[in-house]
Design a protein around this motif. Sequence first.
Motif, PDB file in Angstrom:
ATOM      1  N   TYR A 133     -17.085  17.246   5.494  1.00 37.65           N
ATOM      2  CA  TYR A 133     -16.822  15.860   5.110  1.00 37.65           C
ATOM      3  C   TYR A 133     -15.326  15.641   5.258  1.00 37.65           C
ATOM      4  CZ  TYR A 133     -17.023  11.714   2.018  1.00 37.65           C
ATOM      5  OH  TYR A 133     -16.938  10.468   1.490  1.00 37.65           O
ATOM      6  N   TYR A 134     -14.993  14.618   6.031  1.00 35.69           N
ATOM      7  CA  TYR A 134     -13.581  14.445   6.369  1.00 35.69           C
ATOM      8  C   TYR A 134     -12.687  14.294   5.140  1.00 35.69           C
ATOM      9  CZ  TYR A 134     -14.708   9.463   5.780  1.00 35.69           C
ATOM     10  OH  TYR A 134     -15.122   8.266   5.280  1.00 35.69           O
ATOM     11  N   ARG A 135     -13.224  13.690   4.097  1.00 33.83           N
ATOM     12  CA  ARG A 135     -12.375  13.491   2.906  1.00 33.83           C
ATOM     13  C   ARG A 135     -12.004  14.840   2.292  1.00 33.83           C
ATOM     14  NH1 ARG A 135     -12.009   8.749   0.116  1.00 33.83           N
ATOM     15  NH2 ARG A 135     -11.953   9.912  -1.834  1.00 33.83           N
ATOM     16  N   ASP A 136     -13.017  15.728   2.160  1.00 37.99           N
ATOM     17  CA  ASP A 136     -12.731  17.058   1.599  1.00 37.99           C
ATOM     18  C   ASP A 136     -11.697  17.764   2.458  1.00 37.99           C
ATOM     19  OD1 ASP A 136     -14.705  16.478  -0.190  1.00 37.99           O
ATOM     20  OD2 ASP A 136     -16.252  17.664   0.838  1.00 37.99           O
ATOM     21  N   GLN A 137     -11.874  17.636   3.766  1.00 39.61           N
ATOM     22  CA  GLN A 137     -10.963  18.338   4.678  1.00 39.61           C
ATOM     23  C   GLN A 137      -9.542  17.779   4.588  1.00 39.61           C
ATOM     24  OE1 GLN A 137     -13.662  17.521   7.987  1.00 39.61           O
ATOM     25  NE2 GLN A 137     -13.762  19.708   8.370  1.00 39.61           N
ATOM     26  N   LEU A 138      -9.449  16.459   4.455  1.00 42.47           N
ATOM     27  CA  LEU A 138      -8.118  15.848   4.331  1.00 42.47           C
ATOM     28  C   LEU A 138      -7.431  16.313   3.047  1.00 42.47           C
ATOM     29  CD1 LEU A 138      -8.679  12.109   5.391  1.00 42.47           C
ATOM     30  CD2 LEU A 138      -7.357  13.821   6.632  1.00 42.47           C
ATOM     31  N   PHE A 139      -8.189  16.296   1.945  1.00 43.99           N
ATOM     32  CA  PHE A 139      -7.582  16.680   0.671  1.00 43.99           C
ATOM     33  C   PHE A 139      -7.214  18.171   0.652  1.00 43.99           C
ATOM     34  CE2 PHE A 139      -9.377  12.581  -0.770  1.00 43.99           C
ATOM     35  CZ  PHE A 139      -8.216  12.033  -1.314  1.00 43.99           C
ATOM     36  N   GLU A 140      -7.986  18.987   1.373  1.00 46.76           N
ATOM     37  CA  GLU A 140      -7.615  20.409   1.496  1.00 46.76           C
ATOM     38  C   GLU A 140      -6.269  20.551   2.203  1.00 46.76           C
ATOM     39  OE1 GLU A 140     -10.609  22.846   3.449  1.00 46.76           O
ATOM     40  OE2 GLU A 140     -12.047  22.175   1.923  1.00 46.76           O
ATOM     41  N   LEU A 141      -6.086  19.754   3.237  1.00 45.76           N
ATOM     42  CA  LEU A 141      -4.807  19.811   3.957  1.00 45.76           C
ATOM     43  C   LEU A 141      -3.663  19.351   3.056  1.00 45.76           C
ATOM     44  CD1 LEU A 141      -5.736  18.528   7.540  1.00 45.76           C
ATOM     45  CD2 LEU A 141      -5.062  20.842   6.882  1.00 45.76           C
TER      46      LEU A 141
ATOM     47  N   GLU B 178      -3.599  19.755  -0.181  1.00 45.03           N
ATOM     48  CA  GLU B 178      -3.361  20.851  -1.115  1.00 45.03           C
ATOM     49  C   GLU B 178      -2.472  21.928  -0.500  1.00 45.03           C
ATOM     50  OE1 GLU B 178      -6.773  22.892  -3.140  1.00 45.03           O
ATOM     51  OE2 GLU B 178      -6.951  20.821  -3.909  1.00 45.03           O
ATOM     52  N   LYS B 179      -2.667  22.137   0.807  1.00 42.39           N
ATOM     53  CA  LYS B 179      -1.853  23.141   1.503  1.00 42.39           C
ATOM     54  C   LYS B 179      -0.460  22.610   1.832  1.00 42.39           C
ATOM     55  CE  LYS B 179      -5.646  25.330   4.001  1.00 42.39           C
ATOM     56  NZ  LYS B 179      -6.286  25.163   5.298  1.00 42.39           N
TER      57      LYS B 179
ATOM     58  N   ILE C 289       0.216  14.161   3.396  1.00 40.61           N
ATOM     59  CA  ILE C 289       0.118  13.351   2.181  1.00 40.61           C
ATOM     60  C   ILE C 289      -1.077  12.427   2.403  1.00 40.61           C
ATOM     61  CG2 ILE C 289       1.213  11.514   0.822  1.00 40.61           C
ATOM     62  CD1 ILE C 289       3.919  12.592   1.853  1.00 40.61           C
ATOM     63  N   ILE C 290      -1.966  12.353   1.428  1.00 36.72           N
ATOM     64  CA  ILE C 290      -3.094  11.429   1.579  1.00 36.72           C
ATOM     65  C   ILE C 290      -2.733  10.106   0.905  1.00 36.72           C
ATOM     66  CG2 ILE C 290      -5.561  11.031   1.185  1.00 36.72           C
ATOM     67  CD1 ILE C 290      -4.851  13.405   3.060  1.00 36.72           C
ATOM     68  N   HIS C 291      -2.787   9.060   1.697  1.00 35.45           N
ATOM     69  CA  HIS C 291      -2.536   7.723   1.153  1.00 35.45           C
ATOM     70  C   HIS C 291      -3.798   7.276   0.430  1.00 35.45           C
ATOM     71  CE1 HIS C 291      -0.732   3.446   1.987  1.00 35.45           C
ATOM     72  NE2 HIS C 291      -1.123   3.591   0.748  1.00 35.45           N
ATOM     73  N   ARG C 292      -3.710   7.233  -0.892  1.00 34.19           N
ATOM     74  CA  ARG C 292      -4.888   6.921  -1.701  1.00 34.19           C
ATOM     75  C   ARG C 292      -5.076   5.418  -1.883  1.00 34.19           C
ATOM     76  NH1 ARG C 292      -3.275  11.825  -2.793  1.00 34.19           N
ATOM     77  NH2 ARG C 292      -4.652  13.377  -3.745  1.00 34.19           N
ATOM     78  N   ILE C 293      -6.337   5.057  -2.029  1.00 33.65           N
ATOM     79  CA  ILE C 293      -6.661   3.670  -2.360  1.00 33.65           C
ATOM     80  C   ILE C 293      -6.520   3.558  -3.869  1.00 33.65           C
ATOM     81  CG2 ILE C 293      -8.497   1.923  -2.373  1.00 33.65           C
ATOM     82  CD1 ILE C 293      -9.580   3.308   0.193  1.00 33.65           C
ATOM     83  N   GLY C 294      -5.508   2.827  -4.326  1.00 30.67           N
ATOM     84  CA  GLY C 294      -5.192   2.800  -5.757  1.00 30.67           C
ATOM     85  C   GLY C 294      -5.808   1.607  -6.471  1.00 30.67           C
ATOM     86  N   GLU C 295      -5.506   1.558  -7.782  1.00 30.40           N
ATOM     87  CA  GLU C 295      -5.977   0.440  -8.621  1.00 30.40           C
ATOM     88  C   GLU C 295      -5.620  -0.904  -8.009  1.00 30.40           C
ATOM     89  OE1 GLU C 295      -7.000   0.236 -12.268  1.00 30.40           O
ATOM     90  OE2 GLU C 295      -8.029   2.005 -11.459  1.00 30.40           O
ATOM     91  N   GLU C 296      -4.381  -0.956  -7.485  1.00 32.04           N
ATOM     92  CA  GLU C 296      -3.874  -2.236  -6.975  1.00 32.04           C
ATOM     93  C   GLU C 296      -4.670  -2.732  -5.768  1.00 32.04           C
ATOM     94  OE1 GLU C 296      -2.489   0.672  -6.894  1.00 32.04           O
ATOM     95  OE2 GLU C 296      -1.254   1.026  -5.121  1.00 32.04           O
ATOM     96  N   GLN C 297      -5.451  -1.819  -5.161  1.00 27.16           N
ATOM     97  CA  GLN C 297      -6.248  -2.235  -3.995  1.00 27.16           C
ATOM     98  C   GLN C 297      -7.553  -2.923  -4.397  1.00 27.16           C
ATOM     99  OE1 GLN C 297      -4.220   0.667  -2.986  1.00 27.16           O
ATOM    100  NE2 GLN C 297      -3.203  -0.915  -1.774  1.00 27.16           N
ATOM    101  N   ASP C 298      -7.918  -2.827  -5.678  1.00 32.59           N
ATOM    102  CA  ASP C 298      -9.113  -3.533  -6.153  1.00 32.59           C
ATOM    103  C   ASP C 298     -10.299  -3.252  -5.214  1.00 32.59           C
ATOM    104  OD1 ASP C 298     -10.650  -5.222  -7.650  1.00 32.59           O
ATOM    105  OD2 ASP C 298      -9.947  -7.055  -6.659  1.00 32.59           O
TER     106      ASP C 298
END
Lengths: 240, 403
Positions: free
Chosen positions: B33-41, B43-44, B48-57
Amino acid sequence: MDAIYADSQFQDVPYEEKKKLFDQVAGDMRYESMLYGCYECGICTAACPSARFYDFSPRVFAQVMAREDVHTFYELLNESVWDCSQCFSCLRCPRQNNPGGIITIMREVAVNNGLQSAKDALQAYSRIIYKIMSTGTQVAPDMLQPDFFPDWGPDVVQVSKNLDVWRRAIPPETMHTTELAWDVSEKTRMELYLIWKLTGNLEMIEQIDEGLFMILEEVMEELLEEHGYDIDDIDSVIDD
Amino acid sequence: MTPLTILNNQPGGVPPKAKDRVFDRKGKKPELYYRDQLFELEEKGELIIHRIGEEQDAVEIETKYGRKKKVPRNMTWHHKSCGQCGHIPGYSTAIFWLLRELGYTYHDPRDQTSCTAWNYYASATSNPAAQAAVALRNFAQAYEDGFYPIIHCGTSYGHYKEVREELIHHPKLRDQTKRVMDKLGKPMVFPEEVVHYSEWVHVMRDAIAERQTLDFKDITVTVHPACHYHKLVVEDAVYDKELYDGQRTAVVSALVKALGANLADYSTWHDCCGFGFRHILVSRDFSRSFATIRKIERMKEEANPDVTLTHDTGCVTTLDKSQFAAKAHGRNVGIPVMSDAQFAALAMGAHPYKICQLHWHGVDMRPLMEKMGIDHETAWAEFEEVAAKVKSGEIEYMSWEDC
Ligand code: SF4
Ligand code: SF4
């Protein structure tokens, strides 16, 4: 040459040359996820738009690559590789092959090696490459000229006649442009030029169109110099 | 005669009627799953993963294999499309107009290039490192600007997903891209989801319908799903079990239904539009033939729609502009073509020329506008009035306030 290739084209090209190019395709990092063997089912060809109008078949690409048939590979590389629409309908393949992706790599190999067939295929294409690499946008409003799109009807005549006014009669401020799709900042263009140099992309153009390469280098050199870079000191990061 | 036995788990082997068929996603989700793979990268320390935050509603919706995808509604950074901005300016203008009308904040950046994939799919005069660096430069800019990237072009959306796959699987490419980004002084950033604007329109469809001022009940619509949206790296595309039993992407079609128009099917929905990149510029006989024979004529014969909608740059252009020459040859063509965003904006009362800029399209839109209840003669006079002010120098540009 094996007997079955007795009537194949490009007999004057040595096997070693064909094999060298075949190996460049098969050695590309993307290749390993594009071909897993082939059932010869033809689903890819049934879904393929180019197969309906040309003597072209994604199945043939998959099979030729899987069989490592370098002679037919070389024929495809010089001919039908440019017929593909790059739509990726062939990703319906039950084997999870990606014939369209194999074709993308083959085209790059044709360009990198300056094949005459690639030069011919891209002959009318220089101004597009120039636009993308020099501005960072491709489809510019001023391309809408009746002599370039005579088959698109009278609205192209109207657009080109009113271009300057009609572009300024669009509300978003970034789109008040005629030579670019939108207003790209100078800083961003400079960063883009660094990318072309650092990835060896500019040198790819030299293989295919030396005149275009020289024009692009001049445009890039000027802006990079303004920002304190010497174009000759920027080495590609992918040479190794 | 004994009925044919067709694989259908039906006692007696009689296949059910199409309306009774049940399609369930029976296939296994891909393990990776690409999300897991991105977050693993991340962690290493490689990305940097650009997260969808609260402000993105954000709103969560379902994708191809039943996984969830967050679609941001607010604080979006608009990765524009060169074909839309250059040749179909009402396309991007309608997207911005919808955002403004629905009260969302967005950023329309100048620090953005296109994905440059024309040099990848059309001429092959680029390479994976250059393409990844272009993608990451744009994403880093969005990150630094504090807005979440949303992508207008179907090809940019598909291509960036390809770039994501390549970055995930090839450490050498990550290394090359990192060295380029270091030289640019920019961070290695990838967004947690690659989001297409039509997904934004999709999640906004009920809000759009609430503000609808035109009645579309007599409007019949066909939809062309864009190849690079749903065929190129398939997992991210949005599906809905309620729509075509989850067998076809739900974006665009779900909007048509939400706006009360008649969604009409046709047999070649899966075919591409004929754009072909190289072909639309230098082998247009192919594009014209494919667009009209395999798409427009099929739609005409099977559904006779008032309009066909799509959600990508090249598809609008090819399906629309190819019809003029085919008409000259007496073919059965003449279907107006526009984007889902333009259709949605018209439904909410947007100006057909100042906002939707329909004068840039080839096929005559006037019969459609009449059916929609739009007074196109008055609307054109209003546009010409502002254009005359621009021409005379009375105003430099038409602004949002002039619309
Ligand atoms: S990507 Fe090329 S080979 Fe594949 S279906 Fe499209 S046109 Fe055919
Ligand atoms: S769809 Fe796949 S398995 Fe079938 S012929 Fe094409 S490449 Fe081979």
